[in-house]
Every structure is written in structure tokens, then in C-alpha cells.
Design an enzyme around this catalytic site. Sequence first.
Site, short mmCIF file in Angstrom:
data_model
loop_
_atom_site.label_atom_id
_atom_site.label_comp_id
_atom_site.label_asym_id
_atom_site.label_seq_id
_atom_site.Cartn_x
_atom_site.Cartn_y
_atom_site.Cartn_z
N HIS A 245 -0.95 6.07 6.23
CA HIS A 245 -0.36 5.80 4.93
C HIS A 245 0.10 7.12 4.31
O HIS A 245 -0.42 8.18 4.67
CB HIS A 245 -1.35 5.10 4.00
CG HIS A 245 -1.46 3.63 4.23
ND1 HIS A 245 -2.09 3.11 5.34
CD2 HIS A 245 -1.02 2.57 3.51
CE1 HIS A 245 -2.03 1.78 5.29
NE2 HIS A 245 -1.38 1.43 4.19
N SER B 30 0.80 -1.23 0.00
CA SER B 30 0.00 0.00 0.00
C SER B 30 0.83 1.28 0.00
O SER B 30 0.37 2.32 -0.46
CB SER B 30 -0.93 0.01 1.22
OG SER B 30 -0.20 -0.22 2.41
#
Length: 291
Positions: free
Chosen positions: A271, A43
Amino acid sequence: MAKRVFSRRVAAVAVSSGAALVGLAAPAQATPQPLPYVALGDSYSAASGVLPLDPSAALLCARSTKNYPHVIAERTGATLKDVTCGGAQTKDFAGSQYPGVAPQLDALGADTRLVTLTIGGNDNNTFISTVLSCAAAGVLTAGQGSPCKDHYGSSFADDIDTKTYPAVKAALQAVRNKAPNARVAVLGYPWIMPAKAQTGCFVKMPIASGDVPYVRDIQTHLNSAVQRAANETGATYVDFSQASEGHDACQASGTRWVEPALFGTNFVPVHPNALGESAMAERTMGALGLG
């Protein structure tokens, strides 16, 4: 007068003939071919949580068109084959991560000239377990002490040493075998937490003050394992330990490269945001000498 005209004509023919010969002697410059580039990874490479999503990717991969592979391809003119996928582990290089999603290694071939990736953070649920477990422990102690370190001790680091490191090394060797003519760049993970607790960060990242350096040390351990695996397989390691300092999830929007667990802008927390992905692209290009 006739002799002068004749002489001029002879000279003109000679010049013309010489120019033609020079033209024949100098081969035409070949048009540079676009760099065949394959992006692998999890990711952090897919930029999961950053919009807009890549319509060519499986929805579960949450791949963004603003991830660092797309940025690199746009800036270099490379021909990108992007198979990054959120949640990917090293096992997903050789096996299908989701139904209909091919093993990532299938994208590689002898014609591949550049490969980039981040991998290892999801093996043994290192990132997920660390952040969620430490956040839960931090909430229970209202941000005081080091409940996560006290409970888990060296277990995360031990898993990285005994499981993650050999898995990453094997995955990188598999990349080498599938793409023997490619330069391989393995990116480290940008800092999630600062080196020490900061005022106001607990609201966004509910890690107890004593566990902030503990979480940071776990990420240091992971990046060191990835770097070791890269060095031992002939890959280029792209280090973010200095570049991402001061850009962790505790910082203000517009400064941070990684979004916090709470009150962030990504729909996938903890993230990299678009700014972080752009910075990852820039540093990777610098490490590889790409213009």
C-alpha cells in the site's frame, strides 16, 4: 484670507464626500468560502497502514490522517468529509461495508463541490488475488519462470473487463447523481511492480521474474478500466503511469511510494506510504488546478 480658508474647507468636504460615495459604490469583497470536499474510496485513498490513524474512522477502515485527502484539504483549505475505508469495493458506495459504517454515498450532497476516490482494486479481489497468488507461486519456483501467468492466464484481466469496469462506471454515475455540482477526480493506482524484474526485489516482493511484467500488465489493465469509466461519466482521471515510474515497491525506502510485501514500513503491506500519499495529493491538485 477668509476666502482661502472657506475654499479649503469646501474642498475638504468635497473630497470627504467623494470618498464616502466611492466607498458606497464599491461593494465589500466576499470572503471565499472553504471548498466542500468529500473523499471516497478504498485503502489507497484511506492510506491504510500509515500512522497515525484517524480517530474519527472505524478501526477496520484503518484510515490515516496522512492520506492524500487530508493533504489536499490542508493545502487548499477545503472542508473535508473523509469516508475512505480500507478494503472498500464499489458495492460499499451504496451499502454498509462494516457494522456502523454508513454507505459512502451518504456523505455526498448537492452542496458537495469536490470528490476524490480510488476504487476497483478490491472488486473480485483483484489486488489481493494477484499479489498473494503470484507470490505463492513465485516462492514455489524460487523466483524462476512465470508460474502465475502460466496458471491464471487472462482470468484477472477478464474479470476486470466483465465485472470491475461496469461496476466502477456504475459507482461513478451514482456519485454524479448524488453530487451533481461536484468535480469528481478518480485516481489511478501507482505502480506496485517495476516493468521488469530487478535484482534483489524478490526478497521484498516474491514474484517470479517472469511474472513481474504479468503483474504489471494486470495493474495496467485495471487502471485502463478505471480511466475508461471516468471518461464515460465525466470524471477527471488522475494518471500515475508516468509519475509513479521508479517509485514502485521494489525501490529503496525514501524513493518508493508503495511499500513491499516484506520488510516494509507500513503495517498494511503493498500500500502507499506517506510519501506516496503526498505525491498522490500533489498530482491530483495539479490535475484539478487546485492551488
